[in-house]
Design a protein around this motif. Structure first.
Motif, short mmCIF file in Angstrom:
data_model
loop_
_atom_site.label_atom_id
_atom_site.label_comp_id
_atom_site.label_asym_id
_atom_site.label_seq_id
_atom_site.Cartn_x
_atom_site.Cartn_y
_atom_site.Cartn_z
N LYS A 323 38.47 10.02 39.28
CA LYS A 323 37.32 10.88 38.98
C LYS A 323 36.37 10.96 40.18
N GLY A 324 36.13 9.80 40.79
CA GLY A 324 35.22 9.77 41.93
C GLY A 324 35.74 10.58 43.11
N VAL A 325 37.06 10.48 43.36
CA VAL A 325 37.68 11.23 44.46
C VAL A 325 37.55 12.73 44.23
N VAL A 326 37.83 13.16 43.01
CA VAL A 326 37.76 14.60 42.69
C VAL A 326 36.33 15.11 42.84
N ILE A 327 35.37 14.38 42.26
CA ILE A 327 33.97 14.83 42.31
C ILE A 327 33.46 14.80 43.76
N GLY A 328 33.68 13.68 44.45
CA GLY A 328 33.21 13.55 45.84
C GLY A 328 33.86 14.54 46.77
N GLY A 329 35.17 14.76 46.58
CA GLY A 329 35.88 15.72 47.44
C GLY A 329 35.39 17.13 47.25
N ILE A 330 35.20 17.54 46.00
CA ILE A 330 34.72 18.90 45.72
C ILE A 330 33.32 19.10 46.29
N LEU A 331 32.46 18.11 46.07
CA LEU A 331 31.09 18.20 46.60
C LEU A 331 31.09 18.30 48.12
N GLY A 332 31.86 17.41 48.77
CA GLY A 332 31.89 17.39 50.23
C GLY A 332 32.43 18.68 50.82
N VAL A 333 33.58 19.12 50.33
CA VAL A 333 34.20 20.33 50.86
C VAL A 333 33.32 21.55 50.61
N GLY A 334 32.74 21.63 49.41
CA GLY A 334 31.91 22.79 49.09
C GLY A 334 30.64 22.86 49.90
N VAL A 335 29.90 21.75 49.93
CA VAL A 335 28.61 21.73 50.64
C VAL A 335 28.81 21.93 52.13
N VAL A 336 29.76 21.18 52.72
CA VAL A 336 29.99 21.26 54.16
C VAL A 336 30.51 22.64 54.56
N GLY A 337 31.42 23.20 53.75
CA GLY A 337 31.96 24.52 54.06
C GLY A 337 30.88 25.57 54.14
N ILE A 338 29.99 25.57 53.16
CA ILE A 338 28.89 26.55 53.16
C ILE A 338 27.94 26.28 54.33
N LEU A 339 27.62 25.01 54.57
CA LEU A 339 26.65 24.66 55.62
C LEU A 339 27.17 25.02 57.00
N ILE A 340 28.43 24.64 57.31
CA ILE A 340 28.97 24.88 58.65
C ILE A 340 29.08 26.36 58.94
N ARG A 341 29.77 27.10 58.06
CA ARG A 341 30.01 28.51 58.35
C ARG A 341 28.69 29.30 58.40
N GLY A 342 27.84 29.10 57.38
CA GLY A 342 26.59 29.86 57.33
C GLY A 342 25.65 29.54 58.48
N THR A 343 25.50 28.25 58.77
CA THR A 343 24.56 27.84 59.83
C THR A 343 25.03 28.30 61.19
N LEU A 344 26.31 28.11 61.49
CA LEU A 344 26.81 28.46 62.81
C LEU A 344 26.73 29.96 63.06
#
Length: 859
Positions: A323-344
């Motif tokens: 459960k922790g892997v699924v929740i942490g992975g989704i949060l990490g990939v989602g937040v970082v994906g939006i932050l990197i692409r949008g910010t850059l």
């Protein structure tokens, strides 16, 4: 219980899992948070470095890091065998082609590696393929637009005017087939467009590849600009004394240095992240699982084997981990994906294409995060099981991490010293737990301060703010205006008119004025031995050359002397200081052989002639005088003292001279550059006045003698996007590490006191008052707080200072700054958190009567 009853084991594991809902939530959250934090930190850092890499590549037009000019086939084959060279390509300058009536483009040939691996990554929107047939050509979009082709088609015919570099000035009209086209992002005002032709075209034109104009190298990222040159000179024999390697940092290494300063600091940051994440998950899992030791002891009493006990724990751990892997992975990939692409794309790539080639998902980092958290989780749970195995069934059922022995003689005392002493004894009662708590919080605290040190120190604003507010300089380059000398530009012709200099000085609001002064002279490089290394490096054979002599003051000479002594450079600063010699500055132009020759020239004479002598017979030349050569110094060295030069680059003969030496030559003094620092509030008005003065001078001057105005505020404004992204990345890193530290502290204190509830109730039952209990809990927190503050303020300061010194070796503009304000703010916040935790635990322990709490904790 039958020892082989697998069904019962799984049922027990499921029952324990459903019973311990609060523990499951805590552990699952800790696992998810750890994965999210580890992945986010690594992904954001990599995203920033990837963006830097792409930006550097697009600005430079290729990713090549090192070059060897005029190289033989034997050298090419030798370099190919070197294990530290990752890519090796060939570049051959074929000739030129007409872009329009006024401008020329460059025609080049690249081998497959040169184009695919070293040039293609810097281009965008590549269509078609590299030329293969003799009539095929590949062009940039901007060149096609000059031809009026807005919608190019692969295979279309284009009539071009081509000339080989060896065929003189004659152009050949030739129809070429467009095999491909691309978008480049280099500055069009500086870089001519490049067309690519095939190997078959080279054969048709009877152009041999070797000796190749440039061998393009991409070395391992472990080599910097100086170490790669040193290693290549050891491994590859040069053809002559002029041939040299021109080394640079790889773009990956440069991106890393821009963010961290050097690999050591980056490695320390990665280590801190790993340790912090390990401590977080280990602390939570270990504390939580150890609370179940009593229940595992009961299972041992009922006949549960070690293997079954491990299985019960493993099944519960796997469920929480999944459960922790699924929740942490989704949060990490989602937040970082939006932050990197949008910010850059919003801040970083304006005018430099899109960021599509930058990954927004990093499989490696996600797997790394999952691996670290999984290993730590199973490691911690395994320790708890081993603890149970070592204890007997009865000991396991009575297990407590804390001794129930109460020092009654201290409890009855209301003295603060007694309570403080008890608090200290409680804090250090379990050394391992105490050290983990202190270490985790100290690491988070120091890391948060460290990220601010790096952010402030490596901020390119530091480098920009070293520049003056305004700088006025001339575009004159003597070797470019030889046709106007001495008729239109002589010894008496000013660079910046004296009247304008005085007018600028009189502008209200100007605080400081710094003027670079000197003069121009004619030299005979073939006659002066001191100039031989410089002329060999530039393959110069002309009988006459122009030299720039810049006056440096005694303060700069002292700074230069310290630099020469520190880096053991062969230069006679005393000769310069006394006005007896000059130092020749070069832009990293000498091979090792020529550097050895330079060691022999100090003390040899250099003759200077006035500008009126240019182009005249020896009998008509007017000699200004002679100066001894005091040595050569490379201005490209990152630690070379800042000097406001009038021109900078290769093939320029540039000397520095003292005021006394300049006066001995009797030269007419010219104002090269004027630097101004102004009142910030009046800067806009001053800018308007300076712009008008420069405009008036330019109206009266020739095109080759124009003045340029540099505004530092404009430069700073244009760099804000880059600065914001860098600060965002480092700020995120600091917040994450501090959050990990605080979470570790919270878990250690809260779970520690939870396991001591029975002890605290016993204390109350034998006379400890509520006020004393509250004071005890607060005192324990303050002990933690005080030790952390002392460690961070002493050891932490030393660590950050050493880190700053390490970075400064790579980044000359780095400025060490210990963030005392943040230190105090975090100390206050930590103190408040400590007291609030103690208050929260106190109120929890006071729920119910003493008898009820004793009975509950004994069950």
């Amino acid at each position: 219980m039958k020892n082989d009853n697998c069904s019962m084991v799984y049922k027990l594991a499921d029952a324990y899992y459903r019973k311990n809902k609060s523990k499951n939530i805590i552990l699952t959250s800790a696992i998810a948070m750890s994965i999210f934090l580890i992945y986010s930190v690594f992904a954001i850092i990599s995203g920033k470095m990837d963006a830097d890499y792409l930006l550097y590549a697009r600005n430079g037009g290729e990713i090549t890091s090192t070059y060897l000019e005029n190289a033989s086939k034997e050298q090419y084959e030798s370099i190919k065998e070197l294990d530290y060279i990752e890519e090796l390509g060939i570049k051959k300058y074929v000739g030129y082609a007409k872009v329009n009536k006024m401008d020329e483009g460059i025609v080049e040939y690249l081998d497959k590696v040169g184009f695919e691996k070293l040039v293609k990554p810097a281009y965008g929107e590549i269509h078609g393929k590299y030329p293969e047939e003799k009539n095929e050509i590949m062009l940039p979009i901007r060149w096609l637009k000059e031809y009026g082709i807005d919608n190019p088609q692969i295979g279309m015919n284009i009539d071009m005017q081509l000339r080989n570099k060896e065929s003189g000035e004659e152009y050949e009209n030739r129809g070429m087939i467009l095999s491909g086209y691309y978008t480049d992002y280099v500055d069009p005002g500086i870089n001519a467009p490049i067309a690519y032709v095939s190997y078959k075209y080279m054969n048709e034109q009877k152009i041999d590849i070797f000796p190749v104009d440039e061998i393009m190298l991409l070395q391992s990222n472990l080599y910097d600009v100086f170490s790669i040159e040193e290693q290549l000179y050891k491994d590859i024999e040069m053809l002559d004394e002029q041939q040299q390697f021109i080394g640079q940092n790889t773009l990956v290494r440069q991106s890393m240095e821009d963010l961290f300063g050097n690999y050591l600091v980056m490695g320390c940051c990665i280590l801190i992240i790993m340790i912090s994440a390990f401590l977080l998950i280990y602390n939570v899992v270990n504390i939580s699982v150890r609370r179940e030791i009593k229940q595992y002891g009961l299972l041992k009493t009922l006949g549960c084997s070690l293997k079954q006990l491990k299985t019960i724990v493993r099944i519960q751990t796997e469920k929480m981990l999944f459960k922790g892997v699924v929740i942490g992975g989704i949060l990490g990939v989602g937040v970082v994906g939006i932050l990197i692409r949008g910010t850059l794309e919003r801040l970083f790539f304006k005018g430099k294409g899109d960021a599509d080639s930058i990954s927004i998902f990093y499989w490696g980092y996600l797997l790394l995060a999952i691996g670290i958290v999984s290993l730590t989780t199973f490691f911690a749970t395994n320790l708890a099981v081993k603890k149970t195995v070592r204890l007997s069934a009865v000991e396991s059922m009575r297990y407590s991490e804390y001794s129930n022995h109460v020092f009654v003689k201290h409890i009855h005392s209301a003295k603060k010293t007694s309570i403080l002493w008890m608090a200290w004894r409680n804090v250090k009662r379990i050394p391992t737990k105490f050290m983990i708590s202190i270490l985790s919080l100290s690491i988070g605290y120091i890391a948060a301060l460290g990220t601010l040190v790096i952010t402030v120190g490596t901020d390119t604003t530091n480098n920009i703010l070293k520049n003056p507010d305004f700088k006025i300089s001339s575009i004159i380059e003597m070797h470019m205006i030889s046709e106007y000398i001495p008729k239109e530009f002589s010894d008496q012709t000013p660079v910046i008119p004296k009247s304008e200099v005085e007018a600028i000085k009189n502008i209200d609001g100007i605080e400081t004025v710094n003027i670079s002064k000197g003069g121009f002279a004619v030299i005979h490089p073939q006659e002066d031995k001191a100039l031989s290394p410089k002329m060999k490096a530039s393959a110069g054979e002309s009988r006459e050359e122009f030299a720039t002599l810049q006056i440096v003051d005694q303060k700069y000479i002292e700074e230069l002397q310290q630099y020469v002594q520190k880096f053991k450079i062969s230069a006679d600063i005393e000769m310069l200081k006394k006005g007896e010699g000059v130092i020749l500055l070069h832009h990293h132009e000498l091979s090792p052989v020529l550097e050895e020759e330079v060691d022999k020239v100090p003390g040899t004479n250099i003759s200077f002639y006035n500008l009126d002598s240019y182009g005249k017979d020896d009998t008509e030349k007017i000699k200004l005088g002679e100066m001894k050569c005091a040595g050569y110094i490379d201005t490209k060295n990152k630690h070379f003292p800042d000097l406001q030069m009038t021109t900078n680059g290769t093939n320029i003969i540039y000397f520095i001279i003292s005021q006394e030496g300049f006066e001995k030559l009797g030269m007419d003094e010219k104002k090269f550059v004027i630097s101004l620092n102004v009142d910030t509030l009046r800067e806009p008005i001053i800018k308007q006045n300076v712009e008008k003065l420069v405009e008036n001078v330019n109206k009266k001057s020739q095109e080759w003698n124009q003045l340029l105005l540099y505004s530092n505020s404009e430069h700073l404004a244009s760099a804000q996007s880059y600065i914001k992204v860098t600060n965002l990345v480092l700020g995120t890193l600091g917040i994450v590490l501090l959050a990990i530290g605080i979470m570790n502290y919270w878990n250690t204190i809260v779970t520690g006191i939870q396991t001591r509830k029975h002890e605290l109730v016993i204390m109350e039952s034998i006379g400890m008052t509520g006020k004393q209990l509250r004071t005890l809990l607060i005192a324990e927190g303050i002990w933690h707080w005080g030790i952390v503050i002392v460690l961070v303020g002493t050891v932490g300061y030393g660590i950050l200072w050493l880190m700053g010194e390490s970075i400064k070796k790579e980044l000359a503009y780095f400025r060490f700054y210990f963030p005392w304000k943040l230190f105090i703010i975090l100390a206050i916040v930590l103190l408040i958190v400590t007291i609030e935790i103690a208050e929260l635990i106190y109120h929890q322990t006071k729920k119910g009567s003493i008898a009820e709490r004793l009975r509950f904790n004994l069950e």
